[in-house]
Scaffold this active site. Structure first.
Site, PDB file in Angstrom:
ATOM      1  N   GLU A 183      32.819  49.062  42.778  1.00 19.05           N
ATOM      2  CA  GLU A 183      32.876  49.844  44.030  1.00 19.05           C
ATOM      3  C   GLU A 183      33.294  51.288  43.795  1.00 19.05           C
ATOM      4  O   GLU A 183      34.071  51.843  44.560  1.00 19.05           O
ATOM      5  CB  GLU A 183      33.841  49.184  45.024  1.00 19.05           C
ATOM      6  CG  GLU A 183      33.397  47.818  45.487  1.00 19.05           C
ATOM      7  CD  GLU A 183      34.203  47.302  46.683  1.00 19.05           C
ATOM      8  OE1 GLU A 183      35.390  47.649  46.783  1.00 19.05           O
ATOM      9  OE2 GLU A 183      33.620  46.566  47.499  1.00 19.05           O
ATOM     10  N   GLU A 252      29.174  40.724  46.952  1.00 23.31           N
ATOM     11  CA  GLU A 252      30.358  40.120  47.564  1.00 23.31           C
ATOM     12  C   GLU A 252      30.084  39.798  49.022  1.00 23.31           C
ATOM     13  O   GLU A 252      30.102  40.687  49.876  1.00 23.31           O
ATOM     14  CB  GLU A 252      31.573  41.055  47.464  1.00 23.31           C
ATOM     15  CG  GLU A 252      32.082  41.221  46.054  1.00 23.31           C
ATOM     16  CD  GLU A 252      33.312  42.133  45.979  1.00 23.31           C
ATOM     17  OE1 GLU A 252      34.041  42.265  46.989  1.00 23.31           O
ATOM     18  OE2 GLU A 252      33.524  42.721  44.912  1.00 23.31           O
TER      19      GLU A 252
HETATM   20  C1  GAL Z   1      36.223  44.419  47.488  1.00 22.24           C
HETATM   21  C2  GAL Z   1      36.517  44.345  46.001  1.00 22.24           C
HETATM   22  C3  GAL Z   1      36.956  42.952  45.597  1.00 22.24           C
HETATM   23  C4  GAL Z   1      38.002  42.441  46.539  1.00 22.24           C
HETATM   24  C5  GAL Z   1      37.479  42.487  47.955  1.00 22.24           C
HETATM   25  C6  GAL Z   1      38.460  42.026  48.997  1.00 22.24           C
HETATM   26  O1  GAL Z   1      36.254  45.710  47.938  1.00 22.24           O
HETATM   27  O2  GAL Z   1      35.393  44.721  45.267  1.00 22.24           O
HETATM   28  O3  GAL Z   1      37.417  42.978  44.293  1.00 22.24           O
HETATM   29  O4  GAL Z   1      39.124  43.240  46.415  1.00 22.24           O
HETATM   30  O5  GAL Z   1      37.174  43.803  48.288  1.00 22.24           O
HETATM   31  O6  GAL Z   1      38.847  40.740  48.768  1.00 22.24           O
END
Ligand code: GAL
Length: 821
Positions: A183, A252
């Site tokens: 990110e 994600e």
């Molecule tokens: C994203 C990040 C993950 C985790 C998630 C929240 O921004 O890439 O590693 O932190 O948020 O659980």
């Protein structure tokens, strides 16, 4: 050797050569999908972080993921657990990433490796080792030679280890994609031109490692080719990659959220997750990864934050302990199998979108042979009926219907026909386990620190990461001040004012504990005034600063200070009489007990413990007990209610920080509607300790005696502590006529009883079902016969199976069942 043998040998060499060549998997991509051995694929991945479970748990987690329709496991690589001190490496126990990847391979799954090595992940310091921070001249996550050298060194080490074990797909292994950074696009703006250079460098460095599989960069719209930029979020249907040759990948899919100390348990409903997933594939997505499939536990001091709880349950498909989380697991399993059944048409078919207006949309995927359709309704409030290809289709609000043949609706994201499970905690059934555990205690040795003795000095207040390299949560700051009765400002009663960057503070004045405070979530620096009784002569000031996980996210998160940076002042009659910030300060890192490893019984038993009378509410105290492991195979938890704050160890393994005295807000746990997740809606655990139960993995336990050791910093009462097992005790299903009701128990249990079964118009939810206005007479008996004594059962929901009902024709009949495992 005869001719025949020679030919045979030749053939053998040729074919085995061919076999070993063909065991290499070619992974490539085009604008549509990731291609495996030249075939476009639909891939469904789930995140499981190896250090958040144990190696013994991995096979079971992967099996359940595979059964739930997952074909890929994704993990980050956690730099700080592997290189705790510069150039000293650790890949033991649940840090054994090679074993993790091999276990994935053995399960017949692919892997996605997000190397980072910055990972965020609610992990301490975002995965960076704190020694990095203390290297001269370093700046993290930017164009800085010292940092880039360390990052390249670690990344290369990991890649080489993996190459050596032949774990990249190009070598016949399971890893099909790799990620560099994490990110970076969210913060790149804050790093200016140096940030942009760093991004280019990351891409070049990664490519130079020659792993022969594609690289991804998540949340990085400027990702340079050949990096594929990917999406993170609750919804990624609207995402487009930055290059026509990059497929639409969702790295994600947040299927819940993490929990912080002082907060409720967040939940995202299955209908909302299913909607997001179906929309993604409807809109041309071809690979998505659930974050987290299994969240697990932040053992030891691995949580980031600050203030991330020890449980990292995340409302994942598998709960913290590895139990199947229903109905989420089952509802999405059905969706996965339907999406997979459409793989060819979704990845090779022509796409025709039809906009019906008002948030309603159809998408037709068609090849010469076949077609598949999605119908979606993005209205949160209103159901819609549309006329599509000569049929009327009812579309519930905020839902997607999937028609694998463009005719019959096989699945609607808002209609859950899957069982729910109520996870229950059962008392420890170990033989000969007494009602109450027997405790011994000993004080943490603080005499030296109270009299100002430490191991190094500075003439000012030191930031905590700098002073301690995060070797412990605890850092002692000690100084003294001489006050004379004859000083004009002298007064016996003064105030000590301390400004700290967090997270917690204990204040001792002349050996007495005179105050303590913890920051509240979200605001970690605070100032504390405590009244002190001043002696004429030398007064000792001993401050204990405590961290609760280092920040892991945001631009420059790595330089957010922690600890006491001042000022520290003595105030008499309303004005500052001594600013102690630039006094001579003495420091000591960590606890005496940590130094002596008394959390491990091997060392603990060499020391004196008191057991005649158990002392309670005493800060800075170690407690020790022995217990028998609960019988059976179910996951084990320890209930730490009654304690204050500290860390717990079972047989020398840290099960994490505990803090049952922080309570979640009492509101926000009302029954909630499914569209659009929010952290404070659909939550549970309101008004209760943020975390009362702590996971004790079975592999930490011995069959005979086990030791639990606690370090209690705030003062608590261990007499209520007890061990329990966690399992799905009650299961329910509530499904429509014309479908199949399926029930199954977990952990090898059998259905022992049917508590409720009604086919008609039953009302209520699991645990609270009631008969409605009508029903079929025999439903209960039919369900009982089909299910009791079995691990799982399935029943056609029809009058033919369940008997005629006395319901009016206009009633949509359902079968509701509640059973005990
Ligand atoms: C994203 C990040 C993950 C985790 C998630 C929240 O921004 O890439 O590693 O932190 O948020 O659980």
């Amino acid at each position: 050797m005869g001719i025949f043998n020679a030919v045979f040998l030749c053939l053998f060499v040729l074919t085995s050569g061919f076999l070993s060549l063909s065991s290499a998997i070619n992974v490539s991509h085009d604008g549509r999908a990731v291609l495996i051995n030249g075939q476009r694929r639909i891939l469904i991945s789930g995140a499981i972080h190896y250090p958040r479970s144990t190696a013994e748990m991995w096979p079971d987690l992967f099996r359940k993921a595979k059964e739930g329709g997952i074909d890929t496991i994704e993990t980050y690589v956690f730099w700080n657990i592997h290189e705790p001190r510069r150039r000293e490496y650790d890949f033991s126990g649940n840090r054994d990433i090679i074993r993790f990847l091999k276990t994935i391979q053995d399960a017949g799954l692919y892997a996605i490796l997000r190397i980072g090595p910055y990972v965020c992940a609610e992990w301490n310091y975002g995965g960076f080792p704190v020694w990095l921070h203390n290297m001269p001249g370093i700046e993290l996550r930017t164009d800085n030679e010292v940092f880039k050298n360390e990052m390249q060194n670690f990344t290369t080490l990991i890649v080489n280890m993996i190459k050596q074990e032949k774990l990249f797909a190009s070598q016949g292994g399971p890893i099909i994609l790799a990620q560099i950074e994490n990110e970076y696009g969210n913060v790149i703006g804050s790093y200016g031109a140096k940030g942009r250079n760093y991004l280019q460098w990351c891409a070049k460095m990664a490519t130079s490692l020659n792993i022969d599989i594609p690289w991804i960069m998540c949340q990085e719209k400027d990702a340079p080719q050949p990096m594929i930029n990917t999406c993170n979020g609750y919804f990624c249907d609207g995402f487009s990659p930055n290059n026509p040759n990059s497929p639409k990948i969702w790295t994600e899919n947040w299927i819940g959220w993490y929990k912080s100390w002082g907060e409720r348990d967040p939940h995202r409903r299955a209908e909302d997750v299913a909607f997001a997933v179906a929309r993604f594939y409807q809109k041309g997505g071809t690979l998505q990864n659930y974050y987290m499939y299994h969240g697990g536990t932040n053992f030891g001091r691995t949580t980031g934050g600050p203030y991330i709880a020890t449980s990292y349950d995340y409302d994942g498909f598998l709960d913290e302990y590895g139990n199947i989380n229903q109905p989420k697991w089952g509802h999405l399993k059905r969706l996965h199998s339907i999406i997979k059944s459409m793989e060819t048409v979704l990845t090779y078919g022509d796409v025709t979108p039809i906009d019906f207006g008002n948030g309603v949309e159809a998408t037709i995927y068609a090849t010469n042979e076949t077609s598949a359709c999605f119908l979606s309704n993005r209205n949160e409030m209103s159901d819609e009926t549309i006329y599509f290809q000569k049929n009327n289709y009812f579309l519930p609000r905020w839902s997607v219907s999937i028609l694998p043949d463009c005719k019959q609706v096989a699945y609607n994201t808002a209609i859950v026909n899957t069982q729910t499970s109520i996870i229950e905690k059962m008392p420890n059934k170990a033989e000969e386990e007494p009602e109450q555990l027997n405790w011994a205690w000993r004080p943490e040795y603080i005499k030296d620190t109270l009299s100002g003795k430490g191991s190094f000095k500075a003439d000012h207040l030191l930031e905590q990461k700098l002073a301690s390299s995060d070797a412990s949560d605890y850092l002692w700051y000690m100084t003294s001040v001489r006050i004379s009765k004859h000083d004009p400002f002298y007064s016996k009663h003064m105030t000590l004012r301390i400004k700290t960057e967090g997270h917690g503070l204990y204040i001792y004045f002349n050996g007495e504990l005179v105050g303590s405070q913890y920051a509240t979530t979200g605001k970690y620096s605070f100032e504390l005034d405590v009244p002190v009784t001043v002696k004429s002569g030398k007064n000792y000031i001993t401050l204990l600063s405590v961290t609760v996980g280092l920040a892991n996210y945001g631009a420059y998160f790595d330089i957010i200070p922690v600890g006491i940076t001042g000022p520290v002042q003595l105030i008499g009659n309303g004005s500052v009489v001594r600013d102690l910030s630039y006094n001579q300060w003495t420091y000591e890192v960590g606890l005496n007990g940590e130094d002596k490893k008394i959390y491990d019984n091997k060392y603990a038993q060499q020391l004196k413990w008191y057991s005649d009378e158990i002392i309670i509410k005493r800060p800075m105290t170690w407690y020790k007990t022995t217990f028998k492991a609960p019988l059976g195979l179910e996951p084990v938890v320890v209930d730490l209610q009654g304690l204050g704050k500290g860390e717990a160890w079972v047989n020398g393994h840290s099960i994490g920080r505990y803090w049952p005295t922080v309570i979640a807000p009492s509101d926000g746990c009302e029954e909630c509607d499914y569209p659009h997740f929010s952290k404070t809606r659909c939550a549970t655990n309101c008004g209760e300790p943020t975390q009362r139960w702590y996971h004790v993995p079975r592999s930490f336990l011995h069959t005979d005696n086990n030791t639990l050791i606690l370090f209690e910093e705030a003062g608590g009462n261990p007499t209520l502590v007890n061990f329990q097992t966690v399992t799905a005790g009650t299961i329910c299903a509530n499904v429509n006529e014309g479908t199949t009701l399926e029930l199954s128990c977990q952990g090898g249990h059998f259905i022992s009883d049917i508590q409720f079964a009604s086919f008609g118009d039953p009302v209520g939810t699991c645990g609270f079902f009631e008969k409605g206005t009508c029903e079929a007479d025999h439903a209960f008996l039919v369900v009982q016969k089909a299910c009791v004594g079995r691990k799982s059962c399935s029943i056609d929901v029809s009058e033919a199976t369940l008997g005629l009902s006395n319901c009016d024709n206009n009633i949509n009949k359902r079968l509701a069942v509640q059973a005990v495992c």
